[in-house]
Write a protein that holds these residues in place. Sequence first.
Motif: not given
Length: 387
Positions: A74, A67, A39, A70
């Motif tokens: 985000d 990812c 993030g 996050f």
Amino acid sequence: NLIQLHSMLNTRKIINECENAVRLINSKRKKKFDLIIDGFCLNVIRKKRDYKQLLLELLLSMESVICCRFTPMDKGIIVDLLRSQGKVVLSIGDGGNDVVMIQKSNVGIGIKGKEGNQAARASDYAITKFKYLKKLILVHGRYSYERTSFVVQYCFYKSLFIAIIQILYSYYSGFAGTSFFNTFCLTAHNIVFTSLPVIFFVLDRDCEPNILMSNPELYSRTREGRSFNIKTFTIWFLKSLFHALVVFFITIKTFDHQYIHTAYAYPMDFGSMSIVTYTGLILIQNLTILIESRSLTKLNIGIIVFSQLLYFISMGFYNSYVGGDILILFSDPLFWFAVILMTFIAVLPNYIIRYYRKHYNPRDFQLAVDKFDAIESSPLLLQYTDY
């Protein structure tokens, strides 16, 4: 090949890593790359307007992106970035921190689990286990797309069919401003005579679920939008134009103003000619949906036959209520000759095209069905898993 962008890097290094990654991908297009991003890096790149496009290019060129760390916002930002490029995004989550992502996606799927039902309540579809996602997409998603695509285009076809006939009549009547069809026919067209076959088309399927589960590549037809696009819509438009021309001109050439009913000796008027045209229109539309169906059942055939019988019964009641020569027209052999002729000419190209596609130019799902039938008839029968 793994590319990592994490918070251990400073701002300048993060930007440099992004630029180097894009250059590496462009120089080695045949190789597949994966990206890990957190993030912190996302917000560093996103806040710099000049590098927002760089991030998007990096994300779209990856085989997969992981990812981590996050925030809910985000996750929503990633979805917005992808949708801004015209991508269709599906998000799936099981907790409250996935709600923003699910709501911003084109399709949101929530999993009911230990983290509660927040994601499920905010989603378009809810499932209880992640493994059900496969059947939801490959089977139910594909069925829904194929059926919806057909119904939307068929409804346009029906409306264009009757509208083009009205336009042709306006020209032949010197733009008198009157309707070729009576009020009852126009009202009952979509509500009574042609609605049931469309409703029961929801039972249509081109492949069995076990075939779709065993051949995930068949979903590419749905993902690429091959059943609903400008080309398919144009084909349906041309089909409606051809059918309208056939029905109208066969009626005009068969029943002109010089024609006299053999039994009752009075001229054929435009009201009677409209009934001839309308009868052919209803029959052709019902046969079109019969030909286009990929899995015929007794219920589908029965509904189509019932709709056609309902038309003749309704016209009989309408004739007794308002008076007229509809029943006289139904007893005329030339009426049936014209209706059968226009129906044969109109639906014959549809049947020829379907026959050619099936035997000489089969589509991917037809090949999969043939392959499955061959395996099923083999002594070594493969077992397909169906959740």
